[in-house]
Design a protein around this motif. Structure first.
Motif, PDB file in Angstrom:
ATOM      1  N   GLU A 121       7.924   3.881  11.354  1.00 47.33           N
ATOM      2  CA  GLU A 121       7.250   2.746  10.727  1.00 47.33           C
ATOM      3  C   GLU A 121       8.221   1.960   9.845  1.00 47.33           C
ATOM      4  O   GLU A 121       9.041   2.535   9.138  1.00 47.33           O
ATOM      5  N   THR A 160      -5.378  -0.002   2.718  1.00 43.66           N
ATOM      6  CA  THR A 160      -4.740  -1.312   2.757  1.00 43.66           C
ATOM      7  C   THR A 160      -5.763  -2.432   2.608  1.00 43.66           C
ATOM      8  O   THR A 160      -5.531  -3.417   1.902  1.00 43.66           O
ATOM      9  N   TYR A 175       7.543   0.357   7.194  1.00 44.06           N
ATOM     10  CA  TYR A 175       7.247   0.575   5.787  1.00 44.06           C
ATOM     11  C   TYR A 175       7.852   1.895   5.295  1.00 44.06           C
ATOM     12  O   TYR A 175       8.326   1.982   4.158  1.00 44.06           O
ATOM     13  N   GLU A 176       7.872   2.901   6.161  1.00 45.42           N
ATOM     14  CA  GLU A 176       8.530   4.156   5.799  1.00 45.42           C
ATOM     15  C   GLU A 176      10.033   3.955   5.692  1.00 45.42           C
ATOM     16  O   GLU A 176      10.703   4.571   4.846  1.00 45.42           O
ATOM     17  N   GLU A 229      -2.344   8.428   0.499  1.00 41.10           N
ATOM     18  CA  GLU A 229      -1.850   8.038   1.810  1.00 41.10           C
ATOM     19  C   GLU A 229      -2.195   6.576   2.100  1.00 41.10           C
ATOM     20  O   GLU A 229      -3.313   6.133   1.855  1.00 41.10           O
ATOM     21  N   GLY A 230      -1.215   5.828   2.628  1.00 47.22           N
ATOM     22  CA  GLY A 230      -1.423   4.400   2.895  1.00 47.22           C
ATOM     23  C   GLY A 230      -2.120   4.141   4.217  1.00 47.22           C
ATOM     24  O   GLY A 230      -1.514   3.645   5.155  1.00 47.22           O
ATOM     25  N   THR A 284       0.826  -1.210   0.000  1.00 47.92           N
ATOM     26  CA  THR A 284       0.000   0.000   0.000  1.00 47.92           C
ATOM     27  C   THR A 284       0.860   1.259   0.000  1.00 47.92           C
ATOM     28  O   THR A 284       0.585   2.216  -0.737  1.00 47.92           O
ATOM     29  N   ASN A 285       1.918   1.264   0.825  1.00 50.61           N
ATOM     30  CA  ASN A 285       2.803   2.423   0.878  1.00 50.61           C
ATOM     31  C   ASN A 285       3.533   2.630  -0.437  1.00 50.61           C
ATOM     32  O   ASN A 285       3.739   3.769  -0.881  1.00 50.61           O
TER      33      ASN A 285
END
Length: 508
Positions: free
Chosen positions: A387, A229, A389-390, A223-224, A213-214
């Motif tokens: 995060e 998601t 994912y970031e 924005e994720g 998603t990201n």
């Protein structure tokens, strides 16, 4: 292939896990905080108090698998006609890897080294740069694949030699438990097995889908969020539901496409990222260090709980691989028709380890190079509460044309999701029938039902916004009974295969 008749459907085995999943879904969504606390409490018991149970199973699985391959009386047993394997070596190998490794291999390859970077145990051993990659290779190495390999041997013998017409965990226990597998004991075994694979799928989706998603958000500018998601999950569900309706042929074709996409992203990181020498040398070093310290790594349990590394990571990984054992080894066994048990053992180890090690050495090695050569502090970012994912996006930003790299990541992850879940859906659909041979395909309606069911619990876990620790807990809890079933199945295999060898003078 022959269509499976509706009267063969085992409604109790099919609907009981479904009811459990719906109940858990409602619970996680209605009282997320209390549900998380309960999972964490159970995780502490299974992962901390009796955690040694999992590494003992891992070591035992590898020992049994190698014994089967090395011992001529077992290794030379052929799963059908060995003059005509069902698939070429390349197709067989790509299906083993792509249909057993979900999109979480992309997630973990990119970030696992950084998750270990803040662990005290890693610092005590000699530092992040030296040891983080070693642990990624260890946790995705021979002990992990041993679960798949030994059960693929057991199920392959059951399917293609004994030609049993029930493709279930309970049927694999028949040589040991006899007719008891036809009653309540058998149904209990199968319900546990199906529930475990639902938990495995839920953990994978819940961990890896936010990365997808990201990545899509970075490409298309949205924005994720959790809601987005979940929409992505539903999109993936649609894709792999359509694919699974085409059966094993469709899975085989998609596995081939997935393998080329996978090699594409590895090529991008290895040759276009500018760190080719560092990646190769760090991977070479990590393999050597792991081999040199393998026995110590396999038996490390931190009895004084000085750092909790074994309980938080090693125990989790063996549990994680255990819950995937419900479906994955069945699929490996299904596509291994026409091969010897020795070939199944060494081939699965070979193809599986080659794929996973390439992924972790190249993707993880590139991240390490950015951390230690270019000052991209991924470890510090995660340690400060950032995060995961970031953090992965930080690594991608260092690549040339990062948007192109992210596009390749998105397509590859979706392909991985589809091939893996197609294989799982195909196998779990077989659980819905009272009798079904290895040559029969489950009906499309049943496959469609399971493809939708496997998406429900992940949605609930995402809605509840569980932490990595809690998601690991779901896996560790579900894996406990699967470990007991694994022991029973391996025991039953040796009993049944010994009788087969004796009656047929095989290997004498």
């Amino acid at each position: 292939m022959e269509k499976v008749k509706k009267k063969k459907i085992d409604w109790a085995t099919m609907l009981t896990p479904f009811a459990i999943v719906i109940a858990l879904m409602v619970l996680f969504m209605a009282v997320p905080a209390q549900s998380k606390d309960a999972v964490d409490l159970l995780r502490d018991f299974f992962g901390n108090t009796i955690g040694i149970y999992y590494p003992l199973l891992a070591i035992g699985s590898v020992v049994c698998a190698l014994y089967v391959a090395i011992k001529p009386r077992y290794g030379s047993i052929c799963l059908g006609d060995c003059r005509m394997p069902a698939y070429s070596d390349f197709k067989w190998g790509t299906m083993i890897f792509t249909s057993t490794m979900a999109a979480d291999i992309m997630f973990y390859s990119l970030i696992e080294w950084a998750l270990y970077g803040g662990e005290q145990h890693v610092q005590d051993l000699g530092g992040t740069e030296m040891w983080t990659e070693v642990f990624t290779l260890f946790h995705w190495g021979p002990l992990a694949w041993g679960f798949y390999v030994i059960l693929a041997v057991c199920f392959g013998f059951m399917m293609h030699v004994r030609k049993r017409d029930r493709q279930r965990f309970s049927e694999a226990c028949r040589p040991l438990l006899g007719d008891k597998v036809d009653g309540l004991i058998g149904k209990t075994i199968d319900v546990i097995a199906i529930f475990a694979v639902v938990c495995a799928t839920a953990t994978t989706f819940s961990l890896a889908t936010p990365l997808l998603t990201n990545a899509m958000g970075a490409i298309f500018g949205f924005e994720g969020t959790t809601a987005v998601t979940i929409l992505v999950l539903l999109l993936i569900c649609t894709i792999y539901t359509v694919t699974v309706l085409f059966g094993v042929k469709g899975i085989s074709r998609l596995a081939g496409i997935c393998s080329y996409l996978f090699f594409g992203i590895l090529f991008y990181f290895l040759f276009l990222g500018g760190e080719t020498v560092y990646i190769i040398e760090s991977g070479f070093q990590a393999i050597g260090t792991m081999i040199q310290n393998f026995i110590g790594l396999a038996t490390y349990m931190d009895p004084g709980r000085a750092n909790g590394f074994a309980q938080n990571w090693t125990v989790y990984y063996w549990a994680y691989w255990l819950v995937w054992c419900v479906a994955t080894p069945f699929f490996i066994a299904l596509i291994s028709k026409g091969r010897t048990l020795r070939n199944v053992v060494f081939g699965t180890f070979g193809w599986g380890l080659a794929g996973t090690y390439m992924s972790f050495i190249i993707l993880g090695g590139y991240g390490l190079s950015q951390q230690f050569k270019h000052g991209v502090d991924v470890i510090g970012f995660i340690g400060a509460g950032g995060e995961m994912y970031e953090a992965i996006m930080m690594v991608f930003d260092t690549l040339p044309l990062p948007s192109l790299a992210l596009c390749l990541l998105v397509i590859t992850m979706i392909a991985f999701y589809s091939t893996t879940l197609d294989g799982i859906t195909y196998v779990t659909s077989s659980y819905s029938y009272k009798k079904i041979s290895a040559e029969e395909e489950p009906s499309r309606k049943i496959r469609g039902f399971w493809s939708i069911m496997l998406i429900l619990l992940p949605i609930a876990l995402l809605f509840a916004e569980n932490t990595l620790y809690s998601l690991q807990g779901v896996t560790i809890i579900a894996a406990f009974p699967v470990g007991i079933l694994l022991v029973l199945i391996v025991w039953a295999f040796f009993k049944d295969s010994s009788n087969f060898i004796k009656n047929n003078n095989h290997g004498q």
